[in-house]
Design an enzyme around this catalytic site. Structure first.
Site, PDB file in Angstrom:
ATOM      1  NE  ARG A  90      -3.848   0.632   2.010  1.00  0.00           N
ATOM      2  CZ  ARG A  90      -5.059   0.731   2.575  1.00  0.00           C
ATOM      3  NH1 ARG A  90      -5.231   1.470   3.658  1.00  0.00           N
ATOM      4  NH2 ARG A  90      -6.091   0.105   2.067  1.00  0.00           N
ATOM      5  CG  HIS A 110      -8.441   0.173  -2.717  1.00  0.00           C
ATOM      6  ND1 HIS A 110      -7.708  -0.941  -2.362  1.00  0.00           N
ATOM      7  CD2 HIS A 110      -9.102   0.554  -1.587  1.00  0.00           C
ATOM      8  CE1 HIS A 110      -7.908  -1.213  -1.083  1.00  0.00           C
ATOM      9  NE2 HIS A 110      -8.752  -0.326  -0.594  1.00  0.00           N
ATOM     10  CD  GLN A 165     -13.026  -1.485  -0.545  1.00  0.00           C
ATOM     11  OE1 GLN A 165     -12.177  -1.360   0.321  1.00  0.00           O
ATOM     12  NE2 GLN A 165     -14.231  -1.966  -0.276  1.00  0.00           N
ATOM     13  CG  ASP A 223     -13.511   6.512  -0.883  1.00  0.00           C
ATOM     14  OD1 ASP A 223     -13.390   6.452   0.356  1.00  0.00           O
ATOM     15  OD2 ASP A 223     -12.537   6.378  -1.668  1.00  0.00           O
ATOM     16  CB  CYS A 272     -14.168   1.484   0.218  1.00  0.00           C
ATOM     17  SG  CYS A 272     -13.742   3.235   0.271  1.00  0.00           S
ATOM     18  NE  ARG A 323     -10.489  -4.988   0.848  1.00  0.00           N
ATOM     19  CZ  ARG A 323      -9.706  -3.991   1.286  1.00  0.00           C
ATOM     20  NH1 ARG A 323     -10.247  -2.968   1.916  1.00  0.00           N
ATOM     21  NH2 ARG A 323      -8.402  -3.983   1.066  1.00  0.00           N
TER      22      ARG A 323
HETATM   23  N1   CP Z   1     -11.208   0.017   2.675  1.00  0.00           N
HETATM   24  C1   CP Z   1      -9.948  -0.052   3.098  1.00  0.00           C
HETATM   25  O1   CP Z   1      -9.029  -0.268   2.319  1.00  0.00           O
HETATM   26  O2   CP Z   1      -9.791   0.084   4.443  1.00  0.00           O
HETATM   27  P1   CP Z   1      -8.390   0.319   5.196  1.00  0.00           P
HETATM   28  O3   CP Z   1      -7.860   1.640   4.718  1.00  0.00           O
HETATM   29  O4   CP Z   1      -8.766   0.347   6.654  1.00  0.00           O
HETATM   30  O5   CP Z   1      -7.474  -0.795   4.882  1.00  0.00           O
HETATM   31  N1  NVA Z   2      -9.975   6.788  -1.337  1.00  0.00           N
HETATM   32  C1  NVA Z   2      -9.609   6.390  -0.011  1.00  0.00           C
HETATM   33  C2  NVA Z   2      -9.845   4.934   0.177  1.00  0.00           C
HETATM   34  C3  NVA Z   2      -9.534   4.413   1.551  1.00  0.00           C
HETATM   35  C4  NVA Z   2      -9.730   2.935   1.661  1.00  0.00           C
HETATM   36  C5  NVA Z   2      -8.154   6.750   0.246  1.00  0.00           C
HETATM   37  O1  NVA Z   2      -7.319   6.533  -0.640  1.00  0.00           O
HETATM   38  O2  NVA Z   2      -7.839   7.253   1.327  1.00  0.00           O
END
Ligand code: CP
Ligand code: NVA
Length: 316
Positions: free
Chosen positions: A100, A127, A130, A220, A260, A288
Protein backbone atom coordinates in the site's frame (compact mmCIF):
# COMPACT_ATOMS: atom_id res chain seq x y z
CA UNK A 1 -2.71 -15.31 -15.71
CA UNK A 2 -0.44 -12.34 -15.05
CA UNK A 3 2.09 -12.59 -12.19
CA UNK A 4 0.83 -9.59 -10.21
CA UNK A 5 -2.45 -8.08 -9.01
CA UNK A 6 -1.88 -4.41 -9.75
CA UNK A 7 -4.93 -3.41 -11.78
CA UNK A 8 -8.19 -5.15 -12.71
CA UNK A 9 -7.53 -3.92 -16.25
CA UNK A 10 -4.63 -6.43 -16.44
CA UNK A 11 -7.17 -9.28 -16.25
CA UNK A 12 -9.87 -10.58 -18.55
CA UNK A 13 -13.50 -10.50 -17.47
CA UNK A 14 -13.45 -14.32 -17.18
CA UNK A 15 -10.42 -14.20 -14.86
CA UNK A 16 -12.09 -11.58 -12.64
CA UNK A 17 -15.25 -13.70 -12.41
CA UNK A 18 -13.05 -16.71 -11.54
CA UNK A 19 -11.50 -14.75 -8.65
CA UNK A 20 -15.03 -13.93 -7.45
CA UNK A 21 -16.20 -17.54 -7.70
CA UNK A 22 -13.14 -18.68 -5.76
CA UNK A 23 -13.80 -15.97 -3.16
CA UNK A 24 -17.36 -17.32 -2.71
CA UNK A 25 -16.01 -20.84 -2.33
CA UNK A 26 -13.34 -19.80 0.20
CA UNK A 27 -15.97 -17.87 2.17
CA UNK A 28 -18.18 -20.97 2.28
CA UNK A 29 -15.28 -23.15 3.46
CA UNK A 30 -14.30 -20.60 6.13
CA UNK A 31 -17.89 -20.15 7.35
CA UNK A 32 -18.43 -23.92 7.64
CA UNK A 33 -15.13 -24.47 9.44
CA UNK A 34 -13.55 -26.51 6.63
CA UNK A 35 -9.77 -26.24 6.35
CA UNK A 36 -8.42 -24.78 3.10
CA UNK A 37 -4.70 -24.49 3.74
CA UNK A 38 -3.76 -23.77 0.15
CA UNK A 39 -0.68 -21.74 1.12
CA UNK A 40 0.96 -24.03 3.69
CA UNK A 41 4.53 -22.79 4.27
CA UNK A 42 4.12 -19.71 2.04
CA UNK A 43 5.03 -16.22 3.25
CA UNK A 44 3.83 -12.73 2.33
CA UNK A 45 5.55 -9.40 3.09
CA UNK A 46 3.11 -6.55 3.77
CA UNK A 47 4.38 -3.03 3.03
CA UNK A 48 2.26 -0.19 4.44
CA UNK A 49 3.13 3.44 3.73
CA UNK A 50 -0.40 4.53 4.70
CA UNK A 51 -2.72 3.68 7.61
CA UNK A 52 -5.11 0.72 7.38
CA UNK A 53 -7.60 -1.26 9.45
CA UNK A 54 -9.37 -3.55 6.98
CA UNK A 55 -6.56 -4.28 4.51
CA UNK A 56 -3.93 -4.89 7.15
CA UNK A 57 -6.06 -7.20 9.24
CA UNK A 58 -7.60 -9.15 6.36
CA UNK A 59 -4.32 -9.83 4.57
CA UNK A 60 -2.73 -11.07 7.80
CA UNK A 61 -5.77 -13.13 8.73
CA UNK A 62 -6.15 -14.42 5.18
CA UNK A 63 -2.57 -15.71 5.10
CA UNK A 64 -3.10 -17.39 8.49
CA UNK A 65 -6.34 -19.08 7.38
CA UNK A 66 -4.64 -20.30 4.18
CA UNK A 67 -1.86 -21.90 6.25
CA UNK A 68 0.77 -19.27 5.43
CA UNK A 69 2.50 -16.51 7.34
CA UNK A 70 2.73 -12.74 6.88
CA UNK A 71 5.37 -10.20 7.88
CA UNK A 72 4.31 -6.61 8.45
CA UNK A 73 6.51 -3.68 7.45
CA UNK A 74 5.58 -0.03 8.04
CA UNK A 75 8.00 1.70 5.68
CA UNK A 76 8.28 4.37 3.02
CA UNK A 77 9.49 2.99 -0.32
CA UNK A 78 12.33 4.75 -2.09
CA UNK A 79 13.69 6.48 1.00
CA UNK A 80 16.32 4.24 2.61
CA UNK A 81 17.14 2.29 -0.54
CA UNK A 82 15.83 2.05 -4.09
CA UNK A 83 12.55 0.29 -4.88
CA UNK A 84 14.30 -2.26 -7.16
CA UNK A 85 16.71 -3.12 -4.33
CA UNK A 86 13.80 -3.68 -1.93
CA UNK A 87 12.23 -5.98 -4.54
CA UNK A 88 15.50 -7.91 -5.05
CA UNK A 89 15.84 -8.46 -1.30
CA UNK A 90 12.26 -9.51 -0.65
CA UNK A 91 12.17 -12.04 -3.51
CA UNK A 92 15.01 -13.96 -1.79
CA UNK A 93 12.95 -14.51 1.39
CA UNK A 94 9.23 -14.48 0.76
CA UNK A 95 6.71 -15.84 -1.76
CA UNK A 96 4.74 -12.63 -2.35
CA UNK A 97 4.56 -8.92 -1.62
CA UNK A 98 1.50 -6.84 -0.76
CA UNK A 99 2.05 -3.08 -0.93
CA UNK A 100 0.00 0.00 0.00
CA UNK A 101 1.82 3.07 -1.28
CA UNK A 102 1.35 6.70 -2.17
CA UNK A 103 2.93 6.52 -5.63
CA UNK A 104 1.34 3.96 -7.94
CA UNK A 105 4.61 3.74 -9.88
CA UNK A 106 6.30 2.24 -6.82
CA UNK A 107 3.99 -0.78 -6.82
CA UNK A 108 4.52 -1.17 -10.57
CA UNK A 109 8.29 -0.95 -10.09
CA UNK A 110 8.20 -3.55 -7.28
CA UNK A 111 6.31 -5.90 -9.60
CA UNK A 112 8.72 -5.31 -12.49
CA UNK A 113 11.81 -5.92 -10.35
CA UNK A 114 10.62 -8.87 -8.24
CA UNK A 115 10.21 -12.39 -9.61
CA UNK A 116 7.45 -13.03 -7.03
CA UNK A 117 3.79 -11.82 -7.21
CA UNK A 118 3.05 -8.26 -6.07
CA UNK A 119 -0.45 -7.32 -4.88
CA UNK A 120 -1.67 -3.71 -4.96
CA UNK A 121 -3.35 -2.99 -1.62
CA UNK A 122 -4.15 0.65 -2.57
CA UNK A 123 -2.14 3.35 -4.26
CA UNK A 124 -3.04 6.96 -5.02
CA UNK A 125 -4.38 5.63 -8.32
CA UNK A 126 -6.06 2.24 -7.75
CA UNK A 127 -7.62 -0.03 -5.12
CA UNK A 128 -8.41 -3.30 -6.96
CA UNK A 129 -8.76 -5.54 -3.86
CA UNK A 130 -11.56 -3.30 -2.64
CA UNK A 131 -13.57 -3.67 -5.83
CA UNK A 132 -13.31 -7.48 -5.80
CA UNK A 133 -14.84 -7.48 -2.30
CA UNK A 134 -17.44 -4.91 -3.36
CA UNK A 135 -18.52 -6.99 -6.33
CA UNK A 136 -18.62 -10.15 -4.21
CA UNK A 137 -21.02 -8.22 -1.94
CA UNK A 138 -23.06 -6.90 -4.85
CA UNK A 139 -23.49 -10.45 -6.21
CA UNK A 140 -24.61 -11.70 -2.80
CA UNK A 141 -27.35 -9.06 -2.62
CA UNK A 142 -28.36 -8.65 -6.27
CA UNK A 143 -27.43 -11.95 -7.96
CA UNK A 144 -24.49 -13.08 -10.08
CA UNK A 145 -25.60 -11.43 -13.34
CA UNK A 146 -24.46 -7.83 -12.98
CA UNK A 147 -25.16 -6.83 -16.58
CA UNK A 148 -28.46 -5.07 -15.89
CA UNK A 149 -27.31 -3.43 -12.64
CA UNK A 150 -26.41 0.23 -12.31
CA UNK A 151 -23.81 1.35 -9.76
CA UNK A 152 -23.73 5.10 -9.07
CA UNK A 153 -20.43 6.19 -7.55
CA UNK A 154 -21.05 9.54 -5.85
CA UNK A 155 -18.16 11.84 -4.94
CA UNK A 156 -14.51 12.00 -5.91
CA UNK A 157 -13.21 10.28 -9.05
CA UNK A 158 -10.47 8.70 -6.92
CA UNK A 159 -8.51 5.43 -6.60
CA UNK A 160 -11.63 3.45 -5.63
CA UNK A 161 -13.62 4.89 -8.54
CA UNK A 162 -10.72 4.19 -10.93
CA UNK A 163 -10.78 0.52 -9.98
CA UNK A 164 -14.57 0.45 -10.48
CA UNK A 165 -13.98 1.97 -13.94
CA UNK A 166 -11.41 -0.75 -14.70
CA UNK A 167 -13.87 -3.40 -13.53
CA UNK A 168 -16.58 -2.00 -15.79
CA UNK A 169 -14.17 -2.19 -18.71
CA UNK A 170 -13.85 -5.96 -18.21
CA UNK A 171 -17.21 -7.21 -16.84
CA UNK A 172 -20.70 -6.13 -18.01
CA UNK A 173 -22.23 -3.63 -15.53
CA UNK A 174 -23.50 -0.04 -15.81
CA UNK A 175 -21.36 2.51 -13.97
CA UNK A 176 -22.04 6.21 -13.41
CA UNK A 177 -19.77 8.69 -11.65
CA UNK A 178 -21.69 11.56 -10.03
CA UNK A 179 -19.14 14.21 -9.10
CA UNK A 180 -18.47 17.94 -8.90
CA UNK A 181 -16.81 19.57 -11.89
CA UNK A 182 -13.06 19.00 -11.87
CA UNK A 183 -13.24 15.66 -9.98
CA UNK A 184 -13.94 13.31 -12.91
CA UNK A 185 -10.91 11.11 -12.26
CA UNK A 186 -7.77 10.32 -14.25
CA UNK A 187 -8.57 11.05 -17.93
CA UNK A 188 -6.45 8.12 -19.11
CA UNK A 189 -8.46 5.67 -16.99
CA UNK A 190 -11.88 7.17 -17.76
CA UNK A 191 -11.14 7.42 -21.49
CA UNK A 192 -10.21 3.74 -21.59
CA UNK A 193 -13.24 2.80 -19.50
CA UNK A 194 -15.52 4.78 -21.81
CA UNK A 195 -13.99 3.00 -24.82
CA UNK A 196 -13.87 -0.53 -23.40
CA UNK A 197 -16.91 -0.49 -21.05
CA UNK A 198 -19.05 -3.62 -21.29
CA UNK A 199 -22.15 -1.66 -20.21
CA UNK A 200 -23.03 2.05 -19.94
CA UNK A 201 -20.23 4.26 -18.57
CA UNK A 202 -21.40 7.76 -17.69
CA UNK A 203 -19.89 10.75 -15.89
CA UNK A 204 -22.33 13.41 -14.73
CA UNK A 205 -22.42 16.36 -12.34
CA UNK A 206 -26.17 16.05 -11.80
CA UNK A 207 -27.21 13.80 -8.86
CA UNK A 208 -30.82 13.42 -10.09
CA UNK A 209 -29.59 12.19 -13.48
CA UNK A 210 -26.78 10.05 -12.07
CA UNK A 211 -28.74 8.31 -9.34
CA UNK A 212 -31.83 7.58 -11.43
CA UNK A 213 -32.53 3.82 -11.48
CA UNK A 214 -29.34 3.05 -9.51
CA UNK A 215 -29.24 -0.41 -7.86
CA UNK A 216 -26.30 0.58 -5.67
CA UNK A 217 -25.11 3.99 -4.47
CA UNK A 218 -21.42 3.99 -3.60
CA UNK A 219 -19.41 6.70 -1.93
CA UNK A 220 -15.95 7.22 -0.46
CA UNK A 221 -14.18 9.97 1.49
CA UNK A 222 -13.94 13.37 -0.20
CA UNK A 223 -10.23 13.71 0.64
CA UNK A 224 -8.18 10.53 0.30
CA UNK A 225 -5.03 9.67 2.24
CA UNK A 226 -2.38 12.15 1.14
CA UNK A 227 -4.95 14.88 0.30
CA UNK A 228 -5.56 15.97 3.90
CA UNK A 229 -4.56 19.59 3.23
CA UNK A 230 -7.46 19.86 0.73
CA UNK A 231 -10.05 18.71 3.29
CA UNK A 232 -11.65 22.12 4.00
CA UNK A 233 -11.86 23.11 0.32
CA UNK A 234 -13.31 19.75 -0.65
CA UNK A 235 -15.95 19.89 2.12
CA UNK A 236 -17.46 22.96 0.43
CA UNK A 237 -17.20 21.61 -3.11
CA UNK A 238 -18.58 18.15 -2.33
CA UNK A 239 -21.37 19.20 0.09
CA UNK A 240 -24.17 18.84 -2.54
CA UNK A 241 -22.98 15.26 -3.12
CA UNK A 242 -23.46 14.00 0.46
CA UNK A 243 -25.26 10.64 0.32
CA UNK A 244 -28.23 11.24 2.63
CA UNK A 245 -31.90 10.14 2.62
CA UNK A 246 -32.72 12.77 -0.01
CA UNK A 247 -30.00 11.56 -2.38
CA UNK A 248 -30.83 7.89 -1.77
CA UNK A 249 -34.44 8.81 -2.67
CA UNK A 250 -33.24 9.49 -6.23
CA UNK A 251 -32.13 5.84 -6.66
CA UNK A 252 -34.28 2.70 -6.78
CA UNK A 253 -36.19 2.12 -3.49
CA UNK A 254 -34.19 -1.06 -2.82
CA UNK A 255 -30.83 0.48 -3.81
CA UNK A 256 -27.91 -0.70 -1.69
CA UNK A 257 -25.67 1.81 0.04
CA UNK A 258 -21.98 0.92 -0.33
CA UNK A 259 -18.83 2.46 1.15
CA UNK A 260 -15.28 1.09 1.18
CA UNK A 261 -14.69 2.58 4.69
CA UNK A 262 -13.34 4.35 6.66
CA UNK A 263 -16.40 6.65 6.54
CA UNK A 264 -16.42 10.28 7.52
CA UNK A 265 -19.94 10.37 8.94
CA UNK A 266 -21.76 13.67 8.42
CA UNK A 267 -19.54 14.41 5.41
CA UNK A 268 -19.81 12.10 2.40
CA UNK A 269 -22.58 10.05 4.11
CA UNK A 270 -25.22 10.76 6.74
CA UNK A 271 -25.64 8.51 9.78
CA UNK A 272 -29.16 7.46 8.79
CA UNK A 273 -27.95 6.12 5.42
CA UNK A 274 -24.81 4.31 6.59
CA UNK A 275 -26.72 2.81 9.53
CA UNK A 276 -29.89 2.23 7.47
CA UNK A 277 -31.35 -1.10 6.32
CA UNK A 278 -29.91 -0.85 2.79
CA UNK A 279 -26.33 -0.30 3.92
CA UNK A 280 -23.99 -3.22 3.11
CA UNK A 281 -20.71 -1.53 4.01
CA UNK A 282 -19.81 -4.06 6.71
CA UNK A 283 -20.54 -6.93 4.30
CA UNK A 284 -18.03 -5.27 1.96
CA UNK A 285 -15.52 -5.08 4.82
CA UNK A 286 -16.08 -8.76 5.66
CA UNK A 287 -15.60 -9.77 2.04
CA UNK A 288 -12.20 -8.10 1.88
CA UNK A 289 -11.00 -11.23 3.69
CA UNK A 290 -12.50 -13.73 1.26
CA UNK A 291 -11.78 -11.81 -1.95
CA UNK A 292 -8.12 -11.28 -1.00
CA UNK A 293 -7.76 -14.95 -0.03
CA UNK A 294 -8.82 -15.78 -3.59
CA UNK A 295 -6.14 -13.46 -4.98
CA UNK A 296 -3.48 -14.78 -2.59
CA UNK A 297 -4.27 -18.45 -3.26
CA UNK A 298 -4.28 -17.91 -7.02
CA UNK A 299 -1.11 -15.82 -7.26
CA UNK A 300 1.06 -17.53 -4.65
CA UNK A 301 0.22 -21.05 -5.78
CA UNK A 302 1.02 -20.18 -9.38
CA UNK A 303 -2.02 -22.20 -10.51
CA UNK A 304 -4.68 -20.82 -12.75
CA UNK A 305 -7.66 -19.59 -10.76
CA UNK A 306 -10.05 -21.91 -12.53
CA UNK A 307 -7.90 -24.98 -11.74
CA UNK A 308 -7.88 -23.94 -8.11
CA UNK A 309 -11.64 -23.59 -8.14
CA UNK A 310 -12.17 -27.07 -9.54
CA UNK A 311 -9.68 -28.53 -7.02
CA UNK A 312 -11.71 -27.04 -4.19
CA UNK A 313 -14.93 -28.41 -5.63
CA UNK A 314 -13.51 -31.94 -5.09
CA UNK A 315 -13.15 -31.30 -1.33
CA UNK A 316 -16.94 -31.10 -0.86
N1 CP B 1 -11.21 0.02 2.68
C1 CP B 1 -9.95 -0.05 3.10
O1 CP B 1 -9.03 -0.27 2.32
O2 CP B 1 -9.79 0.08 4.44
P1 CP B 1 -8.39 0.32 5.20
O3 CP B 1 -7.86 1.64 4.72
O4 CP B 1 -8.77 0.35 6.65
O5 CP B 1 -7.47 -0.80 4.88
N1 NVA C 1 -9.98 6.79 -1.34
C1 NVA C 1 -9.61 6.39 -0.01
C2 NVA C 1 -9.85 4.93 0.18
C3 NVA C 1 -9.53 4.41 1.55
C4 NVA C 1 -9.73 2.94 1.66
C5 NVA C 1 -8.15 6.75 0.25
O1 NVA C 1 -7.32 6.53 -0.64
O2 NVA C 1 -7.84 7.25 1.33
Amino acid sequence: MVKDFISLADYTGAEIIAFLNLADELKRLQKTGRPHKLLEGKTLALIFEKPSLRTRLTFQLGMFQLGGFSLLMDMRLGERESVPDVARNLERWVDGIMARTYRHEHVVQLAQCASIPVINALTDKLHPCQILADVQTLREHKGADLSSLKVAFVGDGNNVFHSWANFASRVPLNLTLVCPEGYEGDPEITRRAAKEAKGAFVITHDPADGLKDADAVYTDVWASMGQEEETALRETIFAPYQVNEKLMGLAKPDALFMHCLPAHRGHEVSDDVIDGPNSVCFDQAENRLHAQKAVLASLLRGDRVLNMFSELKHTK
